[in-house]
Design a protein around this motif. Structure first.
Motif, mmCIF file in Angstrom:
data_model
loop_
_atom_site.group_PDB
_atom_site.id
_atom_site.type_symbol
_atom_site.label_atom_id
_atom_site.label_comp_id
_atom_site.label_asym_id
_atom_site.label_seq_id
_atom_site.Cartn_x
_atom_site.Cartn_y
_atom_site.Cartn_z
ATOM 1 N N SER A 9 60.517 -29.834 -30.170
ATOM 2 C CA SER A 9 59.646 -30.928 -29.632
ATOM 3 C C SER A 9 58.239 -30.725 -29.962
ATOM 4 N N ALA A 10 57.677 -31.609 -30.264
ATOM 5 C CA ALA A 10 56.180 -31.820 -30.690
ATOM 6 C C ALA A 10 55.057 -31.043 -30.070
ATOM 7 N N ASN A 11 55.630 -30.663 -28.550
ATOM 8 C CA ASN A 11 54.613 -29.816 -28.002
ATOM 9 C C ASN A 11 54.835 -28.451 -28.470
ATOM 10 N N ARG A 46 60.123 -32.188 -36.557
ATOM 11 C CA ARG A 46 59.248 -32.349 -35.470
ATOM 12 C C ARG A 46 59.702 -33.463 -34.655
ATOM 13 N N ALA A 47 60.288 -33.503 -33.471
ATOM 14 C CA ALA A 47 60.534 -34.652 -32.618
ATOM 15 C C ALA A 47 59.285 -35.200 -32.022
ATOM 16 N N GLU A 48 58.751 -36.243 -32.298
ATOM 17 C CA GLU A 48 57.470 -36.711 -31.829
ATOM 18 C C GLU A 48 57.974 -37.284 -30.011
ATOM 19 N N ALA A 49 58.846 -37.978 -30.189
ATOM 20 C CA ALA A 49 59.299 -38.622 -28.875
ATOM 21 C C ALA A 49 60.665 -37.932 -28.477
ATOM 22 N N TYR A 50 60.549 -37.664 -27.269
ATOM 23 C CA TYR A 50 61.726 -37.071 -26.535
ATOM 24 C C TYR A 50 61.357 -36.908 -25.025
ATOM 25 N N SER A 51 62.507 -36.579 -24.167
ATOM 26 C CA SER A 51 62.520 -36.352 -22.861
ATOM 27 C C SER A 51 63.252 -35.231 -22.643
ATOM 28 N N ILE A 52 62.966 -34.154 -21.937
ATOM 29 C CA ILE A 52 63.665 -33.050 -21.659
ATOM 30 C C ILE A 52 63.756 -32.736 -20.079
ATOM 31 N N ALA A 53 64.698 -32.375 -19.609
ATOM 32 C CA ALA A 53 65.330 -32.268 -18.341
ATOM 33 C C ALA A 53 64.617 -33.135 -17.321
ATOM 34 N N ASP A 54 63.591 -32.478 -16.561
ATOM 35 C CA ASP A 54 62.801 -33.277 -15.475
ATOM 36 C C ASP A 54 61.545 -34.067 -15.951
ATOM 37 N N ASN A 59 57.787 -29.023 -20.920
ATOM 38 C CA ASN A 59 59.140 -28.732 -21.238
ATOM 39 C C ASN A 59 59.232 -28.875 -22.994
ATOM 40 N N GLY A 60 59.903 -27.754 -23.406
ATOM 41 C CA GLY A 60 60.074 -27.979 -25.017
ATOM 42 C C GLY A 60 61.355 -27.392 -25.318
ATOM 43 N N PHE A 61 61.708 -27.875 -26.555
ATOM 44 C CA PHE A 61 63.242 -27.282 -26.908
ATOM 45 C C PHE A 61 63.090 -26.995 -28.403
ATOM 46 N N ILE A 62 64.056 -26.274 -29.031
ATOM 47 C CA ILE A 62 64.363 -26.002 -30.320
ATOM 48 C C ILE A 62 65.825 -26.214 -30.267
ATOM 49 N N ASP A 63 66.581 -27.065 -31.045
ATOM 50 C CA ASP A 63 67.794 -27.190 -31.331
ATOM 51 C C ASP A 63 68.061 -27.037 -32.959
ATOM 52 N N PHE A 96 60.285 -17.987 -23.322
ATOM 53 C CA PHE A 96 61.236 -17.696 -22.341
ATOM 54 C C PHE A 96 60.553 -17.153 -20.995
ATOM 55 N N ASP A 97 59.340 -16.736 -21.131
ATOM 56 C CA ASP A 97 58.297 -16.295 -19.912
ATOM 57 C C ASP A 97 58.067 -17.601 -19.007
ATOM 58 N N THR A 98 58.096 -18.714 -19.495
ATOM 59 C CA THR A 98 58.028 -19.971 -18.699
ATOM 60 C C THR A 98 59.354 -20.532 -18.462
ATOM 61 N N PRO A 99 59.418 -21.270 -17.701
ATOM 62 C CA PRO A 99 60.829 -21.982 -17.000
ATOM 63 C C PRO A 99 60.661 -23.369 -17.695
ATOM 64 N N HIS A 100 60.265 -23.535 -18.857
ATOM 65 C CA HIS A 100 60.187 -24.863 -19.803
ATOM 66 C C HIS A 100 60.611 -24.787 -21.096
ATOM 67 N N PHE A 101 61.433 -23.880 -21.514
ATOM 68 C CA PHE A 101 62.020 -23.895 -22.797
ATOM 69 C C PHE A 101 63.400 -23.664 -22.908
#
Length: 128
Positions: A9-11, A46-54, A59-63, A96-101
């Motif tokens: 995710s771009a963020n 890099r994913a410029e457009a995405y929607s993750i969970a809520d 929120n960010g991801f690495i796949d 992982f210290d945040t609940p957003h990854f």
């Protein structure tokens, strides 16, 4: 023919050095002893457009996707996946210290009859 792709995710741009992450994964793949240097490819997209969970903006991801040729045992593939996932998880520990990854890894075998390759790097690295 190990090809490793990272989609993220771009963020995460300001939080993760993707070049360093690619280098870490490349080293970890080679340390398994199962893959030839000239065959390893690691890249990040890099994913410029995405929607993750809520859909919270933090929120960010690495796949991660690891495509490999046939010929390794299930145990070798499992050990390789575990080594990569641990190295990357350790590197990304602050996220992982945040609940957003979210982090994921999948290993897929490539069917040899459905894959075509031509590599001019192999002869150079093999000294031929």
């Amino acid at each position: 023919m190990p090809h490793f792709s990272i989609e993220y995710s771009a963020n995460l741009d300001e939080r993760v050095d993707m070049q360093a992450l690619c280098a870490l994964i490349s080293r970890t793949v080679l340390e398994t002893g199962l893959f030839e240097v000239g065959a390893v490819r690691v890249r990040a997209f890099r994913a410029e457009a995405y929607s993750i969970a809520d859909a919270l903006p933090e929120n960010g991801f690495i796949d991660m996707s690891f495509r490999i040729g046939q010929g390794r045992t299930d145990e070798e593939k499992r050990r390789t996946g575990e080594a990569i996932f641990k190295a990357v998880g350790d590197y990304l520990a602050p996220l992982f210290d945040t609940p957003h990854f979210a982090l994921s890894l999948e290993i897929r075998e490539i069917h040899p009859d459905l894959s075509w390759k031509k590599n001019a790097i192999h002869p150079r690295l093999r000294g031929k």
